[in-house]
Design a protein around this motif. Sequence first.
Motif, short mmCIF file in Angstrom:
data_model
loop_
_atom_site.label_atom_id
_atom_site.label_comp_id
_atom_site.label_asym_id
_atom_site.label_seq_id
_atom_site.Cartn_x
_atom_site.Cartn_y
_atom_site.Cartn_z
N ALA A 53 -31.48 -20.07 -7.57
CA ALA A 53 -31.52 -18.77 -8.24
C ALA A 53 -30.29 -17.94 -7.89
O ALA A 53 -29.72 -17.26 -8.74
CB ALA A 53 -32.80 -18.03 -7.86
N GLY A 54 -29.89 -18.01 -6.64
CA GLY A 54 -28.70 -17.26 -6.21
C GLY A 54 -27.45 -17.74 -6.93
O GLY A 54 -26.65 -16.94 -7.40
N LEU A 55 -27.29 -19.04 -7.01
CA LEU A 55 -26.11 -19.59 -7.67
C LEU A 55 -26.12 -19.24 -9.16
O LEU A 55 -25.09 -18.82 -9.71
CB LEU A 55 -26.06 -21.10 -7.48
CG LEU A 55 -24.80 -21.78 -7.97
CD1 LEU A 55 -23.55 -21.18 -7.33
CD2 LEU A 55 -24.87 -23.27 -7.70
N ALA A 56 -27.27 -19.37 -9.80
CA ALA A 56 -27.36 -19.02 -11.22
C ALA A 56 -27.04 -17.55 -11.45
O ALA A 56 -26.34 -17.20 -12.41
CB ALA A 56 -28.76 -19.34 -11.74
N THR A 57 -27.49 -16.70 -10.56
CA THR A 57 -27.22 -15.27 -10.68
C THR A 57 -25.74 -14.97 -10.53
O THR A 57 -25.15 -14.23 -11.33
CB THR A 57 -28.03 -14.48 -9.64
OG1 THR A 57 -29.42 -14.73 -9.86
CG2 THR A 57 -27.76 -12.99 -9.72
N HIS A 58 -25.12 -15.55 -9.51
CA HIS A 58 -23.69 -15.31 -9.28
C HIS A 58 -22.85 -15.78 -10.47
O HIS A 58 -21.94 -15.08 -10.93
CB HIS A 58 -23.22 -16.03 -8.01
CG HIS A 58 -23.64 -15.34 -6.77
ND1 HIS A 58 -22.84 -14.45 -6.10
CD2 HIS A 58 -24.79 -15.40 -6.05
CE1 HIS A 58 -23.47 -14.00 -5.03
NE2 HIS A 58 -24.66 -14.56 -4.98
N VAL A 59 -23.15 -16.97 -10.98
CA VAL A 59 -22.39 -17.50 -12.12
C VAL A 59 -22.63 -16.66 -13.37
O VAL A 59 -21.69 -16.30 -14.08
CB VAL A 59 -22.73 -18.98 -12.37
CG1 VAL A 59 -22.11 -19.48 -13.67
CG2 VAL A 59 -22.28 -19.84 -11.20
N GLY A 60 -23.88 -16.34 -13.62
CA GLY A 60 -24.21 -15.54 -14.80
C GLY A 60 -23.52 -14.19 -14.80
O GLY A 60 -22.96 -13.76 -15.81
N LEU A 61 -23.55 -13.51 -13.67
CA LEU A 61 -22.90 -12.20 -13.58
C LEU A 61 -21.39 -12.32 -13.74
O LEU A 61 -20.76 -11.50 -14.41
CB LEU A 61 -23.25 -11.52 -12.25
CG LEU A 61 -24.65 -10.96 -12.16
CD1 LEU A 61 -24.92 -10.45 -10.74
CD2 LEU A 61 -24.87 -9.85 -13.17
N ALA A 62 -20.79 -13.33 -13.14
CA ALA A 62 -19.35 -13.51 -13.25
C ALA A 62 -18.95 -13.78 -14.70
O ALA A 62 -17.96 -13.24 -15.19
CB ALA A 62 -18.88 -14.65 -12.35
N LEU A 63 -19.73 -14.59 -15.40
CA LEU A 63 -19.43 -14.87 -16.81
C LEU A 63 -19.62 -13.63 -17.69
O LEU A 63 -18.85 -13.40 -18.62
CB LEU A 63 -20.31 -16.01 -17.33
CG LEU A 63 -19.93 -17.40 -16.84
CD1 LEU A 63 -21.01 -18.40 -17.21
CD2 LEU A 63 -18.59 -17.82 -17.41
N LEU A 64 -20.61 -12.84 -17.37
CA LEU A 64 -20.86 -11.62 -18.13
C LEU A 64 -19.76 -10.59 -17.90
O LEU A 64 -19.27 -9.96 -18.84
CB LEU A 64 -22.22 -11.04 -17.75
CG LEU A 64 -22.64 -9.76 -18.46
CD1 LEU A 64 -22.87 -10.04 -19.93
CD2 LEU A 64 -23.90 -9.20 -17.82
#
Length: 78
Positions: A53-64
């Motif tokens: 979940a942490g990795l998905a959150t970090h990647v998602g926010l960076a892409l956004l």
Amino acid sequence: MPYQINRAALDDFLARQVDILERTPVPDEVVQLVAGEDETLSADELRAVWLGAGLATHVGLALLEQPERFIRATASTA
């Protein structure tokens, strides 16, 4: 214009985020929240969910926030 993922930038970002996440313990509040559920996860399973979940959150926010860090335009071959 075609686009592609900048793999070098993404690989570097992921490596740094994984290092951060692996040093971050699961917060007590999360442990308590999961412990209150009918079907609880083992400590190892909870850690795995926390990391994913942490990795998905970090990647998602960076892409956004800055998609240009990881997505680049490529020359058209047409």
